[in-house]
Design a protein around this motif. Structure first.
Motif, PDB file in Angstrom:
ATOM      1  N   ALA A   1       0.818  -1.220   0.000  1.00 25.92           N
ATOM      2  CA  ALA A   1       0.000   0.000   0.000  1.00 25.92           C
ATOM      3  C   ALA A   1       0.847   1.263   0.000  1.00 25.92           C
ATOM      4  N   ILE A   2       0.506   2.200  -0.890  1.00 22.34           N
ATOM      5  CA  ILE A   2       1.059   3.554  -0.841  1.00 22.34           C
ATOM      6  C   ILE A   2       0.370   4.232   0.332  1.00 22.34           C
ATOM      7  N   THR A   3       1.182   4.710   1.282  1.00 22.71           N
ATOM      8  CA  THR A   3       0.617   5.267   2.510  1.00 22.71           C
ATOM      9  C   THR A   3       0.349   6.754   2.366  1.00 22.71           C
ATOM     10  N   LEU A   4      -0.889   7.170   2.659  1.00 19.91           N
ATOM     11  CA  LEU A   4      -1.232   8.599   2.636  1.00 19.91           C
ATOM     12  C   LEU A   4      -1.005   9.157   4.040  1.00 19.91           C
ATOM     13  N   PRO A   5       0.033   9.995   4.244  1.00 21.64           N
ATOM     14  CA  PRO A   5       0.269  10.537   5.577  1.00 21.64           C
ATOM     15  C   PRO A   5      -0.781  11.592   5.943  1.00 21.64           C
ATOM     16  N   PRO A   6      -1.139  11.693   7.251  1.00 21.30           N
ATOM     17  CA  PRO A   6      -2.164  12.663   7.652  1.00 21.30           C
ATOM     18  C   PRO A   6      -1.757  14.114   7.374  1.00 21.30           C
ATOM     19  N   GLU A   7      -0.447  14.370   7.265  1.00 18.97           N
ATOM     20  CA  GLU A   7       0.026  15.753   7.083  1.00 18.97           C
ATOM     21  C   GLU A   7      -0.229  16.293   5.681  1.00 18.97           C
ATOM     22  N   SER A   8      -0.372  15.402   4.668  1.00 16.85           N
ATOM     23  CA  SER A   8      -0.471  15.885   3.280  1.00 16.85           C
ATOM     24  C   SER A   8      -1.864  15.667   2.692  1.00 16.85           C
ATOM     25  N   GLU A   9      -2.351  16.686   1.976  1.00 13.53           N
ATOM     26  CA  GLU A   9      -3.646  16.580   1.292  1.00 13.53           C
ATOM     27  C   GLU A   9      -3.450  16.501  -0.216  1.00 13.53           C
ATOM     28  N   GLN A  10      -2.188  16.500  -0.656  1.00 14.82           N
ATOM     29  CA  GLN A  10      -1.924  16.548  -2.100  1.00 14.82           C
ATOM     30  C   GLN A  10      -0.906  15.471  -2.496  1.00 14.82           C
ATOM     31  N   VAL A  11      -1.313  14.203  -2.356  1.00 17.32           N
ATOM     32  CA  VAL A  11      -0.407  13.100  -2.696  1.00 17.32           C
ATOM     33  C   VAL A  11      -0.628  12.742  -4.159  1.00 17.32           C
ATOM     34  N   ASP A  12       0.450  12.859  -4.951  1.00 20.84           N
ATOM     35  CA  ASP A  12       0.333  12.747  -6.411  1.00 20.84           C
ATOM     36  C   ASP A  12       1.137  11.571  -6.940  1.00 20.84           C
ATOM     37  N   TYR A  13       0.843  11.142  -8.131  1.00 27.63           N
ATOM     38  CA  TYR A  13       1.498   9.995  -8.782  1.00 27.63           C
ATOM     39  C   TYR A  13       2.456  10.489  -9.872  1.00 27.63           C
ATOM     40  N   GLU A  14       3.459   9.691 -10.201  1.00 25.77           N
ATOM     41  CA  GLU A  14       4.384   9.979 -11.302  1.00 25.77           C
ATOM     42  C   GLU A  14       4.980   8.689 -11.835  1.00 25.77           C
ATOM     43  N   ALA A  15       4.665   8.344 -13.068  1.00 30.41           N
ATOM     44  CA  ALA A  15       5.204   7.136 -13.707  1.00 30.41           C
ATOM     45  C   ALA A  15       6.641   7.377 -14.177  1.00 30.41           C
ATOM     46  N   GLU A  16       7.561   6.451 -13.836  1.00 31.07           N
ATOM     47  CA  GLU A  16       8.957   6.634 -14.220  1.00 31.07           C
ATOM     48  C   GLU A  16       9.660   5.310 -14.547  1.00 31.07           C
ATOM     49  N   LEU A  17      10.556   5.359 -15.539  1.00 26.78           N
ATOM     50  CA  LEU A  17      11.476   4.248 -15.799  1.00 26.78           C
ATOM     51  C   LEU A  17      12.639   4.370 -14.826  1.00 26.78           C
ATOM     52  N   ALA A  18      13.003   3.268 -14.166  1.00 23.58           N
ATOM     53  CA  ALA A  18      14.106   3.282 -13.197  1.00 23.58           C
ATOM     54  C   ALA A  18      15.267   2.432 -13.717  1.00 23.58           C
ATOM     55  N   VAL A  19      16.482   2.955 -13.517  1.00 22.69           N
ATOM     56  CA  VAL A  19      17.700   2.266 -13.930  1.00 22.69           C
ATOM     57  C   VAL A  19      18.416   1.781 -12.668  1.00 22.69           C
ATOM     58  N   VAL A  20      18.828   0.503 -12.640  1.00 20.17           N
ATOM     59  CA  VAL A  20      19.560  -0.032 -11.486  1.00 20.17           C
ATOM     60  C   VAL A  20      21.016  -0.270 -11.903  1.00 20.17           C
ATOM     61  N   ILE A  21      21.943   0.249 -11.111  1.00 17.22           N
ATOM     62  CA  ILE A  21      23.374   0.145 -11.407  1.00 17.22           C
ATOM     63  C   ILE A  21      23.899  -1.238 -11.031  1.00 17.22           C
ATOM     64  N   GLY A  22      24.753  -1.806 -11.924  1.00 21.43           N
ATOM     65  CA  GLY A  22      25.306  -3.133 -11.651  1.00 21.43           C
ATOM     66  C   GLY A  22      26.824  -3.112 -11.489  1.00 21.43           C
ATOM     67  N   ARG A  23      27.456  -2.053 -12.029  1.00 23.29           N
ATOM     68  CA  ARG A  23      28.918  -1.948 -11.878  1.00 23.29           C
ATOM     69  C   ARG A  23      29.208  -0.533 -11.404  1.00 23.29           C
ATOM     70  N   GLY A  24      29.941  -0.400 -10.287  1.00 26.03           N
ATOM     71  CA  GLY A  24      30.196   0.917  -9.712  1.00 26.03           C
ATOM     72  C   GLY A  24      31.165   1.712 -10.568  1.00 26.03           C
ATOM     73  N   GLY A  25      31.239   3.008 -10.267  1.00 26.07           N
ATOM     74  CA  GLY A  25      32.203   3.828 -10.988  1.00 26.07           C
ATOM     75  C   GLY A  25      32.043   5.302 -10.692  1.00 26.07           C
ATOM     76  N   ARG A  26      33.115   6.058 -10.975  1.00 23.71           N
ATOM     77  CA  ARG A  26      33.111   7.522 -10.821  1.00 23.71           C
ATOM     78  C   ARG A  26      33.496   8.138 -12.148  1.00 23.71           C
ATOM     79  N   ARG A  27      32.956   9.280 -12.484  1.00 24.88           N
ATOM     80  CA  ARG A  27      33.252   9.953 -13.757  1.00 24.88           C
ATOM     81  C   ARG A  27      33.126   8.979 -14.933  1.00 24.88           C
ATOM     82  N   ILE A  28      31.972   8.313 -14.989  1.00 25.83           N
ATOM     83  CA  ILE A  28      31.690   7.344 -16.046  1.00 25.83           C
ATOM     84  C   ILE A  28      31.388   8.098 -17.339  1.00 25.83           C
ATOM     85  N   ALA A  29      32.050   7.727 -18.423  1.00 30.85           N
ATOM     86  CA  ALA A  29      31.828   8.414 -19.707  1.00 30.85           C
ATOM     87  C   ALA A  29      30.513   7.949 -20.321  1.00 30.85           C
TER      88      ALA A  29
END
Ligand SMILES: NC(=O)N[C@@H](O)C(=O)O
Length: 273
Positions: A105-133
């Motif tokens: 369940a997506i939890t609606l907190p009592p503090e917020s009256e404007q809980v919104d949705y956003e569809a997104e593609l997510a990328v998961v990293i498999g090899r670490g690195g810094r300053r990747i070209a």
């Protein structure tokens, strides 16, 4: 290949290779975090018989050390928010404790009256690195999954930065499966969101302003990306707060985010108890 994270019969975290509707538990890999690599996932041994997917409690597909989110990365969303076209990715964080799995369940907190949705593609990293070209970026990708970047708009716009509207616990679904790059090209995938069966967002990932190699190059410039880290690539137009009348998530709703080649991330909405 496809992988799911789930809770086993003893309540422990487990990772399995999905084959049709059966899950084959990996013997030596319990979760997708900083210790996993593309190779260890590909070569991991798994149990033969497998368990039916149906009835398993699915967990967020990864346990990231870092979650980078990108805002204003589709022209359709920039247009509806009346914002300028960014010249550099608009970055903000989320944290592992914000994540929930497919079906939870997506939890609606009592503090917020404007809980919104956003569809997104997510990328998961498999090899670490810094300053990747840019040209090496896809070598660092473990796989792709779906995210609903649930946002508390009344908190988001309290200041010019967004963390307080984005990082609420138990609010951000990630899943249901991780699909590896041998099975999916993220270049032009259909992405859509349905609220109680009604389509609210629909676009394709070729419309990203900053593409996946750019997002990996930019984020790894200032911090080391680790295996298991997640990058959310932004949402297209159709969000609730820019509709007239506005549409926000309510107790009893069901939200589905669908991405071609990955599947459907479905979550009910519940007021926080
Ligand atoms: N408005 C807003 O929060 N947008 C972002 O999350 C985005 O994905 O563009």
């Amino acid at each position: 290949m496809r992988f799911v994270a789930y809770r086993d019969e003893d309540g422990a975290e487990a990772l399995g290779r999905l084959d049709g509707d059966r899950v084959h538990r990996l013997h030596d890999v319990r979760r997708i975090d900083h210790e996993v690599t593309s190779e260890s996932l590909r070569d991991a041994s798994a149990d033969g018989a497998g368990t039916p997917l149906d009835g398993l409690e699915l967990l967020p597909v990864a346990r990231p050390g870092k979650i980078f989110c990108v805002g204003l990365n589709y022209r359709s969303h920039i247009a509806e928010t009346g914002r300028e076209l960014p010249t550099y990715p608009v970055l903000f964080p989320k944290f592992a404790s914000n994540l929930i799995g497919h079906g939870a369940a997506i939890t609606l907190p009592p503090e917020s009256e404007q809980v919104d949705y956003e569809a997104e593609l997510a990328v998961v990293i498999g090899r670490g690195g810094r300053r990747i070209a840019r040209e090496d970026a896809f070598d660092h990708v473990l796989g792709y999954t779906i995210c609903n970047d649930v946002t508390m708009r009344d908190f988001q716009y309290k200041t010019h930065q967004w963390t307080q509207g984005k990082a609420w616990d138990d609010s951000t679904p990630l899943g249901p499966v991780l699909v590896t790059p041998d099975e999916l090209d993220p270049g032009r995938l259909a992405i859509s969101l349905r609220l109680n069966g009604e389509e609210m967002q629909s676009s394709t990932t070729d419309l990203l302003i900053f593409d996946i190699p750019e997002l990996i190059a930019v984020t790894s410039q200032f911090t080391r990306l680790e295996p298991g880290d997640v990058i959310l690539t932004g949402t297209p137009g159709g969000v609730g707060f820019r509709r007239d009348p506005q549409v926000f998530l309510a107790d009893g709703d069901v939200v589905e985010v669908e991405i071609e080649g990955i599947g459907v991330l479905r979550n009910p909405v519940r007021a926080e108890a």
